[in-house]
Design a protein around this motif. Structure first.
Motif, PDB file in Angstrom:
ATOM      1  N   PHE A  36     -86.274  -7.426 -30.850  1.00 20.24           N
ATOM      2  CA  PHE A  36     -86.296  -7.365 -32.315  1.00 20.24           C
ATOM      3  C   PHE A  36     -85.556  -6.096 -32.741  1.00 20.24           C
ATOM      4  CE2 PHE A  36     -89.499  -7.640 -36.174  1.00 20.24           C
ATOM      5  CZ  PHE A  36     -88.421  -7.742 -37.034  1.00 20.24           C
ATOM      6  N   VAL A  37     -84.381  -6.283 -33.317  1.00 17.70           N
ATOM      7  CA  VAL A  37     -83.657  -5.123 -33.873  1.00 17.70           C
ATOM      8  C   VAL A  37     -84.152  -4.976 -35.312  1.00 17.70           C
ATOM      9  CG1 VAL A  37     -81.419  -4.068 -34.329  1.00 17.70           C
ATOM     10  CG2 VAL A  37     -81.682  -5.639 -32.403  1.00 17.70           C
ATOM     11  N   THR A  38     -85.009  -3.988 -35.527  1.00 10.72           N
ATOM     12  CA  THR A  38     -85.710  -3.865 -36.814  1.00 10.72           C
ATOM     13  C   THR A  38     -84.842  -3.129 -37.854  1.00 10.72           C
ATOM     14  OG1 THR A  38     -86.744  -1.932 -35.841  1.00 10.72           O
ATOM     15  CG2 THR A  38     -88.062  -3.956 -35.874  1.00 10.72           C
ATOM     16  N   ALA A  39     -83.618  -3.634 -38.022  1.00  9.69           N
ATOM     17  CA  ALA A  39     -82.650  -2.927 -38.880  1.00  9.69           C
ATOM     18  C   ALA A  39     -82.794  -3.365 -40.336  1.00  9.69           C
ATOM     19  CB  ALA A  39     -81.241  -3.201 -38.365  1.00  9.69           C
ATOM     20  N   PHE A  40     -83.995  -3.165 -40.902  1.00  8.54           N
ATOM     21  CA  PHE A  40     -84.227  -3.635 -42.276  1.00  8.54           C
ATOM     22  C   PHE A  40     -83.333  -2.919 -43.279  1.00  8.54           C
ATOM     23  CE2 PHE A  40     -88.926  -4.300 -40.904  1.00  8.54           C
ATOM     24  CZ  PHE A  40     -88.549  -5.401 -40.156  1.00  8.54           C
ATOM     25  N   SER A  41     -83.029  -1.667 -43.011  1.00  6.33           N
ATOM     26  CA  SER A  41     -82.105  -0.948 -43.910  1.00  6.33           C
ATOM     27  C   SER A  41     -80.935  -0.407 -43.098  1.00  6.33           C
ATOM     28  CB  SER A  41     -82.837   0.151 -44.681  1.00  6.33           C
ATOM     29  OG  SER A  41     -83.888   0.719 -43.947  1.00  6.33           O
ATOM     30  N   GLY A  42     -80.345  -1.259 -42.310  1.00  5.01           N
ATOM     31  CA  GLY A  42     -79.273  -0.820 -41.420  1.00  5.01           C
ATOM     32  C   GLY A  42     -79.881  -0.064 -40.252  1.00  5.01           C
TER      33      GLY A  42
ATOM     34  N   ASP B   4     -74.439  -2.159 -42.122  1.00  2.00           N
ATOM     35  CA  ASP B   4     -74.523  -3.595 -42.412  1.00  2.00           C
ATOM     36  C   ASP B   4     -75.302  -4.386 -41.350  1.00  2.00           C
ATOM     37  OD1 ASP B   4     -72.749  -3.659 -40.325  1.00  2.00           O
ATOM     38  OD2 ASP B   4     -71.047  -4.380 -41.498  1.00  2.00           O
ATOM     39  N   ALA B   5     -76.012  -3.700 -40.470  1.00  2.00           N
ATOM     40  CA  ALA B   5     -76.929  -4.412 -39.562  1.00  2.00           C
ATOM     41  C   ALA B   5     -78.160  -4.838 -40.369  1.00  2.00           C
ATOM     42  CB  ALA B   5     -77.347  -3.500 -38.420  1.00  2.00           C
ATOM     43  N   ARG B   6     -78.776  -5.908 -39.982  1.00  2.00           N
ATOM     44  CA  ARG B   6     -80.039  -6.323 -40.611  1.00  2.00           C
ATOM     45  C   ARG B   6     -81.001  -6.784 -39.527  1.00  2.00           C
ATOM     46  NH1 ARG B   6     -78.780  -3.516 -43.801  1.00  2.00           N
ATOM     47  NH2 ARG B   6     -78.434  -3.756 -46.027  1.00  2.00           N
ATOM     48  N   GLY B   7     -82.291  -6.830 -39.895  1.00  2.00           N
ATOM     49  CA  GLY B   7     -83.318  -7.193 -38.931  1.00  2.00           C
ATOM     50  C   GLY B   7     -82.999  -8.531 -38.261  1.00  2.00           C
ATOM     51  N   THR B   8     -83.028  -8.527 -36.922  1.00  2.00           N
ATOM     52  CA  THR B   8     -82.602  -9.713 -36.179  1.00  2.00           C
ATOM     53  C   THR B   8     -83.470  -9.850 -34.936  1.00  2.00           C
ATOM     54  OG1 THR B   8     -80.400  -8.858 -36.745  1.00  2.00           O
ATOM     55  CG2 THR B   8     -80.485 -10.862 -35.445  1.00  2.00           C
ATOM     56  N   ILE B   9     -84.047 -11.048 -34.726  1.00  2.00           N
ATOM     57  CA  ILE B   9     -84.838 -11.268 -33.508  1.00  2.00           C
ATOM     58  C   ILE B   9     -84.045 -12.198 -32.590  1.00  2.00           C
ATOM     59  CG2 ILE B   9     -87.035 -12.053 -32.529  1.00  2.00           C
ATOM     60  CD1 ILE B   9     -88.340 -11.582 -35.245  1.00  2.00           C
ATOM     61  N   PHE B  10     -83.799 -11.729 -31.382  1.00  2.00           N
ATOM     62  CA  PHE B  10     -83.074 -12.536 -30.403  1.00  2.00           C
ATOM     63  C   PHE B  10     -84.041 -13.066 -29.347  1.00  2.00           C
ATOM     64  CE2 PHE B  10     -80.089  -9.418 -32.048  1.00  2.00           C
ATOM     65  CZ  PHE B  10     -79.039 -10.230 -32.439  1.00  2.00           C
ATOM     66  N   GLY B  11     -83.665 -14.189 -28.743  1.00  2.00           N
ATOM     67  CA  GLY B  11     -84.380 -14.666 -27.558  1.00  2.00           C
ATOM     68  C   GLY B  11     -85.590 -15.530 -27.853  1.00  2.00           C
ATOM     69  N   ILE B  12     -85.722 -16.039 -29.077  1.00  2.00           N
ATOM     70  CA  ILE B  12     -86.885 -16.886 -29.406  1.00  2.00           C
ATOM     71  C   ILE B  12     -86.717 -18.261 -28.744  1.00  2.00           C
ATOM     72  CG2 ILE B  12     -88.108 -18.060 -31.285  1.00  2.00           C
ATOM     73  CD1 ILE B  12     -87.480 -15.722 -33.067  1.00  2.00           C
ATOM     74  N   THR B  13     -87.783 -18.721 -28.103  1.00  2.00           N
ATOM     75  CA  THR B  13     -87.803 -20.077 -27.531  1.00  2.00           C
ATOM     76  C   THR B  13     -89.114 -20.737 -27.962  1.00  2.00           C
ATOM     77  OG1 THR B  13     -89.006 -19.427 -25.552  1.00  2.00           O
ATOM     78  CG2 THR B  13     -86.589 -19.251 -25.446  1.00  2.00           C
ATOM     79  N   ALA B  14     -89.313 -21.971 -27.505  1.00  2.00           N
ATOM     80  CA  ALA B  14     -90.555 -22.680 -27.845  1.00  2.00           C
ATOM     81  C   ALA B  14     -91.769 -21.988 -27.210  1.00  2.00           C
ATOM     82  CB  ALA B  14     -90.471 -24.125 -27.371  1.00  2.00           C
ATOM     83  N   TYR B  15     -91.502 -21.100 -26.259  1.00  2.00           N
ATOM     84  CA  TYR B  15     -92.565 -20.392 -25.544  1.00  2.00           C
ATOM     85  C   TYR B  15     -93.076 -19.163 -26.330  1.00  2.00           C
ATOM     86  CZ  TYR B  15     -93.991 -17.015 -21.841  1.00  2.00           C
ATOM     87  OH  TYR B  15     -94.625 -16.076 -21.077  1.00  2.00           O
ATOM     88  N   THR B  16     -92.242 -18.697 -27.293  1.00  2.39           N
ATOM     89  CA  THR B  16     -92.529 -17.413 -27.970  1.00  2.39           C
ATOM     90  C   THR B  16     -93.834 -17.463 -28.775  1.00  2.39           C
ATOM     91  OG1 THR B  16     -90.160 -17.035 -28.156  1.00  2.39           O
ATOM     92  CG2 THR B  16     -91.574 -15.695 -29.565  1.00  2.39           C
ATOM     93  N   GLN B  17     -94.669 -16.460 -28.540  1.00  4.36           N
ATOM     94  CA  GLN B  17     -95.932 -16.315 -29.275  1.00  4.36           C
ATOM     95  C   GLN B  17     -95.862 -15.076 -30.163  1.00  4.36           C
ATOM     96  OE1 GLN B  17     -98.524 -18.497 -28.959  1.00  4.36           O
ATOM     97  NE2 GLN B  17     -97.226 -19.674 -27.558  1.00  4.36           N
TER      98      GLN B  17
END
Ligand code: ADP
Length: 531
Positions: A376-382, A391-404
């Motif tokens: 989770f890149v928590t770039a809410f304000s860059g 210009d980065a924004r909050g982004t979550i990578f790697g989510i699958t059906a397994y993610t809790q």
């Protein structure tokens, strides 16, 4: 030279013990801690122990995405109510308010307040340090000739973070502010200047001052002279005849900050002032070069004491004033600033509803073994240091059906730990030295899991004091020096040493660097979202 010699040379400019201070009865120092989400007033004894504390949250105003404001009047009223509340507790213990030798101020930095100098009335809500509304303005400024040379003078790179861009935005967009400017009545200040001005009673006494740790966050102060820089102001096209700037005075000063005009402590002198991160460094007793602290509050800020001369970073860090306790006692720091830390935990509480309070983050994270492949890149304000990606924004990578939820909770807490690692790497490159232990404080450090994760990722021990109100302690130390409660760094050697917790790395260096590499990849992929 011994620490005492550094702090106690005979000099007429040294802060002096207040004549009125009782010497026989126990002496206490008060600290106003005006933070991003709450105000507090604490009373410390000479051993640096908290004897009374009152805290109040105040309203967070988000008028548009990326905008963040506070009501300047509420900042003052919350502080005044905290003073009254803490003194009530203090007196209930049998003490008397006259035993409080002085009060220090520590405050959220960069947050910008503008007011009319004749009336003392704020002309707009305070624009908070996290606010990114000036993004386009900053983009234009970056194209102006000389933009690349600003950092050498003021220590900060151009971004939406320092106060300069917030003031320029107000001048461009708020007619009342522009009007006061044209009439020569505009007062500009960071929160410390606003607090000192209003707590002294406003225009009647007109105490209009700021300390170098705060002034160094505006981009208007020359880091080497500790005064406003005519060329910097000219570059920003700020006319000093039209905007008044607070006089820059020392962080510990028996007279410059006036006294409280209201509250039950009316008449008590304000003798110290430090921006919150500098205050935390002082509260952690980071007085000598090579010491560092990391504060995990709303944002996260790592300060590394570099000594009597500023070091300008070549690796994305800021250069700032650590504290200015008088001649021969001005210290500078390299700083790594992370915009989003505890606020990402609050985000899981308020926006996603994963938990009902921040303190339950660890329990949620412990429902799973690891982050399940999520970053989770928590770039809410860059992203701030050391990346500086507006210009980065909050982004979550790697989510699958397994993610809790637990995986997201882990990825959230890891984001702050990874950014701290990136900052420490930059500090190592700038200073040529590797830190051997990291002192920590701030709300998020209450969570053992976060501190263990931090130690694992940076590969050095993390040391957490039992008493975590180090920011307020720093402000009390500044005021206490000016009041003569403590006279040297040596007087503080036993303060807040007991009950420290040490977190040592529990994973291999290879494992840590693999995890960090995934984070760095995610950072690159988070760019360009807000354009
Ligand atoms: P500030 O001075 O910036 O207002 P604080 O140092 O008071 O911040 O820390 C508050 C932040 O710490 C909040 O954003 C909150 O989400 C976070 N926090 C507090 N306790 C915990 C905890 N036990 N686990 C994780 N985060 C926490």
């Amino acid at each position: 030279m011994s620490l005492c010699a550094i702090l106690c040379p005979a000099s007429s400019r040294l802060p002096r013990r207040s004549a009125a201070m009782p010497t026989s009865s126990p002496t206490f120092v008060g600290a106003i801690d005006q933070g991003t989400t709450s105000s507090r007033f604490l009373i410390f004894n000479r051993r640096g122990e908290v004897v009374a504390l009152h805290q109040l949250e105040f309203k967070q105003i988000y008028p548009n995405p990326g905008w963040h404001e506070h009501d300047p009047e509420e900042l003052i009223s919350s502080v005044e109510r905290c003073v009254d509340g803490a003194v009530q507790q203090f007196e209930a213990q049998g003490h008397s308010r006259g035993q409080i030798a002085a009060v220090g101020i520590t405050n959220q930095r960069e947050t910008t307040v503008v007011w009319d100098k004749t009336t003392g009335k704020a002309l707009h809500n305070a624009i908070v340090w996290t606010d990114t509304r000036a993004r386009d303005l900053v983009r234009r400024l970056k194209a102006r000739i000389g933009a690349g040379e600003l950092t050498q003078r003021c220590g900060l790179p151009l971004s939406t973070y320092p106060s300069a861009s917030k003031l320029l935005w107000l001048l461009d967009n708020v007619p009342d502010v522009k009007d006061a400017y044209e009439r020569g009545n505009l007062a500009f200040g960071t929160v410390d200047a606003w607090l000192a001005y209003k707590l002294n009673g406003g225009p009647a006494r007109d105490v209009y001052v700021s300390d170098p740790t705060n002034a160094s966050r505006t981009m208007f102060m020359n880091l080497h002279t500790l005064d406003y820089d005519a060329e910097l102001l000219e570059w920003f096209r700020i006319d000093r005849d039209k905007v008044k700037l607070p006089k820059i005075v020392r962080s510990a000063d028996p007279d410059a900050y006036g006294s409280l005009a209201g509250t039950v402590l009316r008449g008590t002198k304000i003798m110290g002032c430090l921006g919150d991160q500098s205050a935390a460094l002082v509260g952690q007793k980071g007085f000598t070069p090579g010491l560092a602290k990391n504060t995990y509050g709303t944002g996260c800020f790592l300060l590394y004491n570099v000594g009597h001369k500023p070091v300008i970073s070549s690796h994305g860090l800021l250069s700032t004033v650590a504290f200015d306790f008088g001649e021969g006692r001005t210290m500078y720091a390299l700083e790594g600033s992370i915009a989003v830390a505890g606020s990402s935990v609050k985000f899981l509480v308020d926006n996603f509803g994963f938990i009902d309070e921040s303190s339950k983050l660890s329990a949620l994270a412990e429902t799973v073994e690891d982050n399940g492949g999520c970053t989770f890149v928590t770039a809410f304000s860059g992203l701030f240091a050391p990346y500086w990606i507006d210009d980065a924004r909050g982004t979550i990578f790697g989510i699958t059906a397994y993610t809790q939820r637990g995986h997201i909770a882990r990825a959230t807490l890891e984001a702050t730990c990874f950014q701290t690692k990136a900052i420490l790497d930059s500090m190592g490159k700038d200073s040529g030295q590797k830190l051997t232990e990291l002192a920590v404080d701030g709300g998020m450090c209450n969570a053992d899991l976060i501190m263990q994760t931090q130690s694992d990722i940076i590969g050095i021990p993390v040391s957490r004091p039992a008493m975590r109100e180090t920011t307020a302690l720093g402000a009390a130390i500044a005021a206490g020096f000016a009041a003569g409660v403590w006279e040297s760094f040596d007087d503080l050697k036993d303060v807040n040493n007991e009950g420290k917790t040490l977190f040592r790395p529990q994973i291999t260096a290879e494992d840590a660097s693999e995890r960090f590499a995934r984070w760095e990849k995610a950072v690159q992929m988070s760019k360009g979202w807000s354009s």
